[in-house]
Design an enzyme around this catalytic site. Structure first.
Site, PDB file in Angstrom:
ATOM      1  N   HIS A 189       1.412   3.079  -3.310  1.00  7.94           N
ATOM      2  CA  HIS A 189       0.339   3.738  -4.062  1.00  7.94           C
ATOM      3  C   HIS A 189       0.631   5.204  -4.336  1.00  7.94           C
ATOM      4  O   HIS A 189       0.426   5.702  -5.430  1.00  7.94           O
ATOM      5  CB  HIS A 189      -0.989   3.613  -3.329  1.00  7.94           C
ATOM      6  CG  HIS A 189      -1.787   2.463  -3.829  1.00  7.94           C
ATOM      7  ND1 HIS A 189      -2.223   2.380  -5.123  1.00  7.94           N
ATOM      8  CD2 HIS A 189      -2.215   1.337  -3.217  1.00  7.94           C
ATOM      9  CE1 HIS A 189      -2.882   1.238  -5.291  1.00  7.94           C
ATOM     10  NE2 HIS A 189      -2.888   0.587  -4.142  1.00  7.94           N
ATOM     11  N   ASP A 232      -7.199  -6.557  -3.724  1.00 11.40           N
ATOM     12  CA  ASP A 232      -7.030  -5.460  -4.682  1.00 11.40           C
ATOM     13  C   ASP A 232      -7.411  -5.882  -6.096  1.00 11.40           C
ATOM     14  O   ASP A 232      -7.858  -5.071  -6.891  1.00 11.40           O
ATOM     15  CB  ASP A 232      -5.573  -4.990  -4.704  1.00 11.40           C
ATOM     16  CG  ASP A 232      -5.265  -4.030  -3.563  1.00 11.40           C
ATOM     17  OD1 ASP A 232      -6.225  -3.497  -2.977  1.00 11.40           O
ATOM     18  OD2 ASP A 232      -4.078  -3.828  -3.254  1.00 11.40           O
ATOM     19  N   HIS A 268     -53.317  16.513   6.885  1.00 11.78           N
ATOM     20  CA  HIS A 268     -52.897  15.113   7.045  1.00 11.78           C
ATOM     21  C   HIS A 268     -54.016  14.323   7.728  1.00 11.78           C
ATOM     22  O   HIS A 268     -54.404  13.230   7.283  1.00 11.78           O
ATOM     23  CB  HIS A 268     -51.640  15.016   7.925  1.00 11.78           C
ATOM     24  CG  HIS A 268     -50.365  15.388   7.238  1.00 11.78           C
ATOM     25  ND1 HIS A 268     -50.092  16.658   6.821  1.00 11.78           N
ATOM     26  CD2 HIS A 268     -49.285  14.632   6.898  1.00 11.78           C
ATOM     27  CE1 HIS A 268     -48.894  16.691   6.264  1.00 11.78           C
ATOM     28  NE2 HIS A 268     -48.379  15.458   6.291  1.00 11.78           N
ATOM     29  N   GLU A 324      -8.461   1.425   6.157  1.00 13.12           N
ATOM     30  CA  GLU A 324      -9.080   0.978   4.909  1.00 13.12           C
ATOM     31  C   GLU A 324      -8.902  -0.543   4.771  1.00 13.12           C
ATOM     32  O   GLU A 324      -9.845  -1.270   4.534  1.00 13.12           O
ATOM     33  CB  GLU A 324      -8.401   1.692   3.728  1.00 13.12           C
ATOM     34  CG  GLU A 324      -8.975   1.290   2.388  1.00 13.12           C
ATOM     35  CD  GLU A 324      -8.125   1.749   1.214  1.00 13.12           C
ATOM     36  OE1 GLU A 324      -6.946   2.137   1.411  1.00 13.12           O
ATOM     37  OE2 GLU A 324      -8.627   1.709   0.076  1.00 13.12           O
ATOM     38  N   HIS A 325      -7.653  -0.992   4.946  1.00 10.80           N
ATOM     39  CA  HIS A 325      -7.365  -2.426   4.918  1.00 10.80           C
ATOM     40  C   HIS A 325      -6.779  -2.836   6.263  1.00 10.80           C
ATOM     41  O   HIS A 325      -5.906  -2.147   6.781  1.00 10.80           O
ATOM     42  CB  HIS A 325      -6.307  -2.767   3.867  1.00 10.80           C
ATOM     43  CG  HIS A 325      -6.637  -2.275   2.504  1.00 10.80           C
ATOM     44  ND1 HIS A 325      -6.053  -1.159   1.964  1.00 10.80           N
ATOM     45  CD2 HIS A 325      -7.482  -2.751   1.564  1.00 10.80           C
ATOM     46  CE1 HIS A 325      -6.519  -0.965   0.742  1.00 10.80           C
ATOM     47  NE2 HIS A 325      -7.399  -1.914   0.478  1.00 10.80           N
ATOM     48  N   GLN A 376       0.828  -1.211   0.000  1.00 10.16           N
ATOM     49  CA  GLN A 376       0.000   0.000   0.000  1.00 10.16           C
ATOM     50  C   GLN A 376       0.859   1.257   0.000  1.00 10.16           C
ATOM     51  O   GLN A 376       0.461   2.287  -0.540  1.00 10.16           O
ATOM     52  CB  GLN A 376      -0.950   0.010   1.199  1.00 10.16           C
ATOM     53  CG  GLN A 376      -2.006  -1.069   1.119  1.00 10.16           C
ATOM     54  CD  GLN A 376      -2.691  -1.116  -0.244  1.00 10.16           C
ATOM     55  OE1 GLN A 376      -3.429  -0.205  -0.612  1.00 10.16           O
ATOM     56  NE2 GLN A 376      -2.440  -2.180  -1.012  1.00 10.16           N
TER      57      GLN A 376
HETATM   58  N1  LIG Z   1      -8.998   3.957  -1.943  1.00  7.97           N
HETATM   59  C1  LIG Z   1      -9.007   3.235  -3.027  1.00  7.97           C
HETATM   60  O1  LIG Z   1      -9.835   2.374  -3.191  1.00  7.97           O
HETATM   61  C2  LIG Z   1      -7.972   3.477  -4.090  1.00  7.97           C
HETATM   62  C3  LIG Z   1      -7.837   2.619  -5.175  1.00  7.97           C
HETATM   63  C4  LIG Z   1      -6.907   2.926  -6.163  1.00  7.97           C
HETATM   64  C5  LIG Z   1      -6.139   4.088  -6.077  1.00  7.97           C
HETATM   65  N2  LIG Z   1      -6.293   4.871  -4.975  1.00  7.97           N
HETATM   66  C6  LIG Z   1      -5.612   6.132  -4.848  1.00  7.97           C
HETATM   67  O2  LIG Z   1      -5.920   6.897  -6.002  1.00  7.97           O
HETATM   68  C7  LIG Z   1      -4.888   7.834  -6.228  1.00  7.97           C
HETATM   69  C8  LIG Z   1      -4.529   7.861  -7.707  1.00  7.97           C
HETATM   70  O3  LIG Z   1      -3.882   9.065  -7.958  1.00  7.97           O
HETATM   71  P1  LIG Z   1      -3.159   9.397  -9.337  1.00  7.97           P
HETATM   72  O4  LIG Z   1      -2.573  10.761  -9.194  1.00  7.97           O
HETATM   73  O5  LIG Z   1      -2.271   8.272  -9.684  1.00  7.97           O
HETATM   74  O6  LIG Z   1      -4.283   9.390 -10.436  1.00  7.97           O
HETATM   75  P2  LIG Z   1      -5.623  10.234 -10.628  1.00  7.97           P
HETATM   76  O7  LIG Z   1      -6.237   9.725 -11.898  1.00  7.97           O
HETATM   77  O8  LIG Z   1      -6.459  10.186  -9.409  1.00  7.97           O
HETATM   78  O9  LIG Z   1      -5.162  11.726 -10.863  1.00  7.97           O
HETATM   79  C9  LIG Z   1      -4.525  12.127 -12.028  1.00  7.97           C
HETATM   80  C10 LIG Z   1      -5.147  13.422 -12.510  1.00  7.97           C
HETATM   81  O10 LIG Z   1      -5.002  14.428 -11.529  1.00  7.97           O
HETATM   82  C11 LIG Z   1      -4.971  15.689 -12.168  1.00  7.97           C
HETATM   83  N3  LIG Z   1      -3.893  16.478 -11.605  1.00  7.97           N
HETATM   84  C12 LIG Z   1      -2.668  16.059 -11.221  1.00  7.97           C
HETATM   85  N4  LIG Z   1      -1.937  17.108 -10.806  1.00  7.97           N
HETATM   86  C13 LIG Z   1      -2.716  18.209 -10.932  1.00  7.97           C
HETATM   87  C14 LIG Z   1      -2.523  19.597 -10.678  1.00  7.97           C
HETATM   88  N5  LIG Z   1      -1.380  20.050 -10.178  1.00  7.97           N
HETATM   89  N6  LIG Z   1      -3.533  20.453 -10.933  1.00  7.97           N
HETATM   90  C15 LIG Z   1      -4.723  19.998 -11.408  1.00  7.97           C
HETATM   91  N7  LIG Z   1      -4.951  18.683 -11.683  1.00  7.97           N
HETATM   92  C16 LIG Z   1      -3.958  17.816 -11.446  1.00  7.97           C
HETATM   93  C17 LIG Z   1      -4.703  15.454 -13.635  1.00  7.97           C
HETATM   94  O11 LIG Z   1      -5.809  15.825 -14.388  1.00  7.97           O
HETATM   95  C18 LIG Z   1      -4.500  13.951 -13.750  1.00  7.97           C
HETATM   96  O12 LIG Z   1      -5.177  13.443 -14.856  1.00  7.97           O
HETATM   97  C19 LIG Z   1      -3.740   7.439  -5.304  1.00  7.97           C
HETATM   98  O13 LIG Z   1      -3.733   8.336  -4.204  1.00  7.97           O
HETATM   99  C20 LIG Z   1      -4.129   6.036  -4.819  1.00  7.97           C
HETATM  100  O14 LIG Z   1      -3.673   5.784  -3.512  1.00  7.97           O
HETATM  101  C21 LIG Z   1      -7.179   4.623  -4.006  1.00  7.97           C
HETATM  102  N1  LIG Z   2      -5.075  -0.876  -2.933  1.00 10.78           N
HETATM  103  C1  LIG Z   2      -5.951   0.013  -3.679  1.00 10.78           C
HETATM  104  C2  LIG Z   2      -7.126   0.392  -2.804  1.00 10.78           C
HETATM  105  O1  LIG Z   2      -6.739   1.191  -1.773  1.00 10.78           O
HETATM  106  C3  LIG Z   2      -6.479  -0.575  -4.929  1.00 10.78           C
HETATM  107  C4  LIG Z   2      -5.500  -1.039  -5.931  1.00 10.78           C
HETATM  108  C5  LIG Z   2      -5.550  -0.885  -7.260  1.00 10.78           C
HETATM  109  N2  LIG Z   2      -4.502  -1.520  -7.788  1.00 10.78           N
HETATM  110  C6  LIG Z   2      -3.821  -2.043  -6.833  1.00 10.78           C
HETATM  111  N3  LIG Z   2      -4.446  -1.744  -5.675  1.00 10.78           N
END
Ligand SMILES: NC(=O)c1ccc[n+]([C@@H]2O[C@H](COP(=O)([O-])OP(=O)(O)OC[C@H]3O[C@@H](n4cnc5c(N)ncnc54)[C@H](O)[C@@H]3O)[C@@H](O)[C@H]2O)c1
Ligand SMILES: N[C@H](CO)Cc1c[nH]c[nH+]1
Length: 842
Positions: free
Chosen positions: A671, A771, A830, A737-738, A668
């Site tokens: 991520h 996941d 009513h 979360e996990h 995790q």
């Molecule tokens: N909780 C869950 O179930 C779960 C599952 C998968 C992923 N996640 C989380 O999701 C997140 C994914 O994030 P990511 O960044 O890889 O992808 P994302 O798709 O969430 O974000 C990318 C987008 O953010 C925007 N962005 C980035 N910087 C910017 C800026 N400075 N100004 C305006 N817009 C901006 C852009 O448009 C870009 O396309 C991670 O934090 C991960 O931990 C959570």
């Molecule tokens: N661990 C994430 C949820 O918090 C989900 C994910 C996507 N790919 C791998 N893991």
């Protein structure tokens, strides 16, 4: 250019202060003198005085504004000293012997000559075209105001020895310094006054007034703001109001017909309306400084700034935090935003210590005078930590970083900490939701108002992809879904398991209950018609999230399933996500990411279909936009849950395999830099805990995303507990979360888990299975929201409708109860709706 340059001799100390108000002073260099030099000094070095280049450089470093040297010394210095800090001392007889190299390396010339011969000076001024020429005459009498004026017409000024200057009346042997200063001033007004701009030390204008030769004279000598009122004569500012001024400097403008007074304003301000400036409120740093000063004087209850004043530890942490965020910021908007935060906390520190913004500017000006360049390397503790927190998250294809610093979590012992510290440990790394909202709001508004045009522009800006169109509709072309067989088979298997588990969750039956004879209540589910599924794609492409959101939408029977995901650099969507979109029956795919994608789904655009509910994880931009649109009743859109950076909490006892534990934590931590992982070590012997820590370091360094892991692990913690019960209590309070249980008889412990997004039981249940492919959903509540939210499931895509049917007998039974309660609430209509029927039945 100064009207004249005073050459200050030792005996004339009382003249120095007034002289410094109107310009720099020339001071002869005294070897071995320890007397401090005035703040604006031109150091005159006699050609016969022994001095090395190094000594001259150190005088310049110490703040001397210019050095006036012989051509020979100038030649030695010209590669080390900028031209604006170098002037030549020349005898009139040999000025033309100066080489071109030296001439081009200076910006001033002090010409020593018997008497000021204007024709000669004109030809010298022409020869030194890019220099200011100053004339040091050997005459025993001072120049007259007329000769000062005349010299100015050829672009030259006098150097006047202080023995020929006075603050008293001008005479044949001395000229009053104000007379010399005002000699070239001309007024284009009938009353002969000079328009005068008054500003504070930082250059913010306070007002416009008028000066006369007399008022200037008094200001120069007394150092107080004195002007000329057009109605009431000499106006000594603050004489009656107390809002006096200390004069810092007085300057003539470029054509000598108006003045600028720089002052320190006391009292209520410069304006007669008791405001700082006659031109209204000031903004920016000056406004911030004023607010901070007033908070320091009287802190309103609950003011954050006063909390900072009283808690140096908090202030220190905020300065470090903001500095770090500024280093990480990349876009011009983010850099301005973070720099503003840093300035706020830095200025709070200054104001608390009695340091003004003008003091900071003085220090900057002083530093700008340094001519000896230092290497500018960072101190070792900073160079190491900067390397550890490279601001650019690497893509998975980048090689691991070569940084050797140990990757470790901070350790706490639950038995040794206070309740307050335990509470701190339960908090996630600070997410600035207010700041994110402020950043995201303009993006969301832009898309709401300008639709596709804004969406395309923002995609070009943030994802660096120029698209012609944003939305693609099925059928998706086979070439857009081409996959390795191995990947296709894996996706198919994951689809099967996730579908099976989510299909079992679907609420398809109608709940029917007869609450009273003849009164039948029922409840049945219907799909949310139009859903928007956000598939993150910033630092990693997540087809697994497409499965986790698409499958329950498909099972629930949603009519429109709209995917949104950031496009790849070539404008396409990854074939894995395309294939999942095809499997789950997506009705459209929006090629956009971040806040702009969320806004498009919430409001709809010319081409993006509007949805009723938004799902999916994402970074801070995505999360903030989801929160924003769900609060806009015009958008009429709901969201699955407030999601945030991924997190895991592992509870490990003596049975835990250190390598498994470390691998689960890192799964995790990789991520994103905001992810946090927690290890609760239950009564682990020191060497066992050390084995886990070593594994974390070793495994992390072998990961392609090690630079992300360094930052998330730095935010992560190990908490030592004595018993499993203690650990579970902590975990329930943290609401991860996990939750992974590396415990003896792990399955028996599940009954005690009250708060968690999803639980992984025993040594062979890595969180990664949840996941991707075991069947449970990976879109789960983070940031402690597992206390009140479930993870995404099939029923997240359904809503429930209740219905009832009452027979005449049932209404006879229930009607009087309803009518009584309606009467009790004073809602006669009513009650009437029941009684009208009861009467009919009689
Ligand atoms: N909780 C869950 O179930 C779960 C599952 C998968 C992923 N996640 C989380 O999701 C997140 C994914 O994030 P990511 O960044 O890889 O992808 P994302 O798709 O969430 O974000 C990318 C987008 O953010 C925007 N962005 C980035 N910087 C910017 C800026 N400075 N100004 C305006 N817009 C901006 C852009 O448009 C870009 O396309 C991670 O934090 C991960 O931990 C959570
Ligand atoms: N661990 C994430 C949820 O918090 C989900 C994910 C996507 N790919 C791998 N893991």
């Amino acid at each position: 250019m100064s009207t004249f340059l005073p050459l200050v001799e030792k005996s004339s100390e009382e003249l120095v202060e007034p002289l410094l108000r109107i310009g720099p002073v020339v001071v002869p260099y005294q070897p071995h003198s320890s007397d401090p030099l005035p703040s604006r000094t031109y150091l005159l070095i006699d050609p016969n005085t022994p001095i090395s280049s190094e000594e001259i450089l150190s005088e310049l470093d110490a703040g001397v504004e210019k050095v006036i040297v012989s051509p020979k010394l100038a030649k030695e210095l010209l590669n080390h000293v900028p031209a604006q800090r170098l002037a030549l001392l020349l005898d009139a007889s040999n000025f033309s012997a100066v080489s071109d190299t030296v001439r081009n390396a200076v910006t001033g010339v002090i010409l020593k000559m018997p008497t000021a011969d204007i024709d000669f000076i004109t030809s010298v001024a022409r020869f030194f075209a890019s220099c200011t020429v100053y004339v040091l005459s050997a005459a025993h009498t001072p120049p007259t105001t007329a000769s000062i004026r005349q010299l100015r017409t050829v672009g030259a000024s006098f150097v006047i020895p202080s023995s020929q200057l006075t603050i008293g009346p001008s005479s044949g042997s001395q000229i009053n310094i104000s007379d010399a200063f005002t000699a070239p001033i001309t007024s284009d007004r009938k009353d002969g006054l000079f328009p005068t701009v008054v500003c504070d030390e930082t250059g913010h204008s306070l007002g416009l007034v008028y000066s006369s030769v007399n008022s200037i004279k008094e200001s120069i000598v007394t150092g107080k703001g004195v002007y000329q009122s057009r109605k009431h004569g000499l106006w000594r500012k603050g004489e009656t109001s107390g809002a006096t001024q200390d004069v810092v400097s007085i300057r003539l403008d470029c054509d000598s017909d108006s003045l600028e007074f720089k002052v320190v304003q006391h009292g209520a301000g410069f304006c007669h309306l008791e405001r700082q400036s006659c031109f209204g409120a000031v903004g920016g740093i000056t406004a911030l400084e004023n607010t901070l000063l007033s908070r320091l004087e009287s802190s309103p209850e609950g003011s954050y700034t006063s909390r900072l004043f009283n808690d140096p530890g908090l202030l220190r942490s905020k300065i470090m935090e903001e500095a770090d965020e500024l280093c990480q910021a990349a876009s011009p908007e983010d850099i301005a935003f973070e720099a503003a935060d840093l300035f706020y906390f830095a200025l709070t520190k200054c104001v608390a210590a009695g340091v003004s913004f003008a003091d900071i500017e003085r220090s900057l000006d002083h530093k700008a005078k340094k001519v000896v360049r230092r290497p500018g390397n960072a101190k070792p503790q900073w160079s190491a930590s900067v390397a550890a927190s490279s601001s650019k998250p690497p893509l998975s294809s980048e090689p691991p970083s070569a940084n050797d610093e140990i990757i470790s979590m901070r350790t706490f012992d639950l038995a040794a900490i206070e309740a307050e510290e335990r509470l701190q440990l339960l908090r996630r790394p600070v997410l600035k939701s207010d700041e994110m909202m402020a950043k995201v709001r303009p993006i969301v508004e832009d898309v709401r108002i300008r639709g596709d045009a804004a969406l395309l522009e923002l995609t070009a800006k943030f994802d660096k992809v120029t698209l012609d169109a944003t939305v693609i509709f099925p059928p998706f072309s086979p070439s857009s879904m081409e996959l390795d067989d191995e990947v296709r088979v894996a996706i198919d298997k994951a689809y099967h398991n996730i579908h099976k588990f989510h299909n079992a969750q679907a609420d398809r039956s109608t709940l029917v209950v007869e609450t009273t004879p003849g009164v039948v209540c029922s409840r049945f589910a219907r799909p949310v018609a139009r859903v928007g599924l956000y598939i993150p794609g910033g630092t990693a492409i997540l087809p697994s999230t497409a499965l986790m959101l698409g499958i329950p939408a498909q099972v629930a029977g949603c009519k429109e399933v709209v995917f949104a995901t950031p496009p790849r650099p070539d404008g396409s969507i990854s074939p894995e996500v395309m294939y999942v979109a095809h499997l789950v029956g997506a009705t459209a795919i929006v090629k956009a990411g971040g806040a702009q994608a969320i806004a498009a789904l919430a409001y709809g655009t010319e081409t993006v279909p509007k949805v009723d509910k938004l799902f999916g994880p994402g970074n801070q931009w995505v999360t903030a936009a989801k929160m924003l649109v769900q609060n806009d009743t015009d958008a009429l859109v709901s969201i699955d849950m407030p999601a945030g950076p991924s997190e895991v909490l592992v509870i490990a006892d003596h049975t835990a395999n250190p390598a498994f534990v470390a691998a689960d934590l890192l799964s995790q931590a990789e991520h994103g830099v905001d992810s946090q992982v927690v290890l609760l070590a239950v009564d682990l012997p020191a060497e066992r805990l050390e084995a886990i820590e070593q594994e974390v370091d070793k495994q992390a360094k072998a990961l392609p995303r090690v630079d992300i892991v360094r930052q998330s692990i730095a935010k992560s913690i190990i908490v030592k507990t004595t018993t499993v019960d203690e650990a579970i209590e902590f975990s329930n309070d943290y609401a991860p979360e996990h939750l992974i249980l590396h415990l003896e008889n792990a399955s028996d412990r599940v009954a005690h888990i009250d708060n968690a997004g999803s639980v992984f039981v025993g040594p062979f249940t890595p969180e990664s299975c949840g996941d991707y492919a075991s069947g449970t959903n990976h879109t789960l509540p983070t940031n402690g929201y597992a206390r009140q939210f479930s993870g995404v499931n099939t029923q997240s895509f359904q809503k429930h409708i209740t219905s009832q049917e009452i027979t005449a007998a049932g209404l006879k039974e229930l009607g009087p109860v309803v009518a009584t309660l309606a009467d009790c609430e004073g809602l006669a209509a009513h009650a009437n709706a029941v009684r009208i029927r009861l009467r009919e039945m009689q």
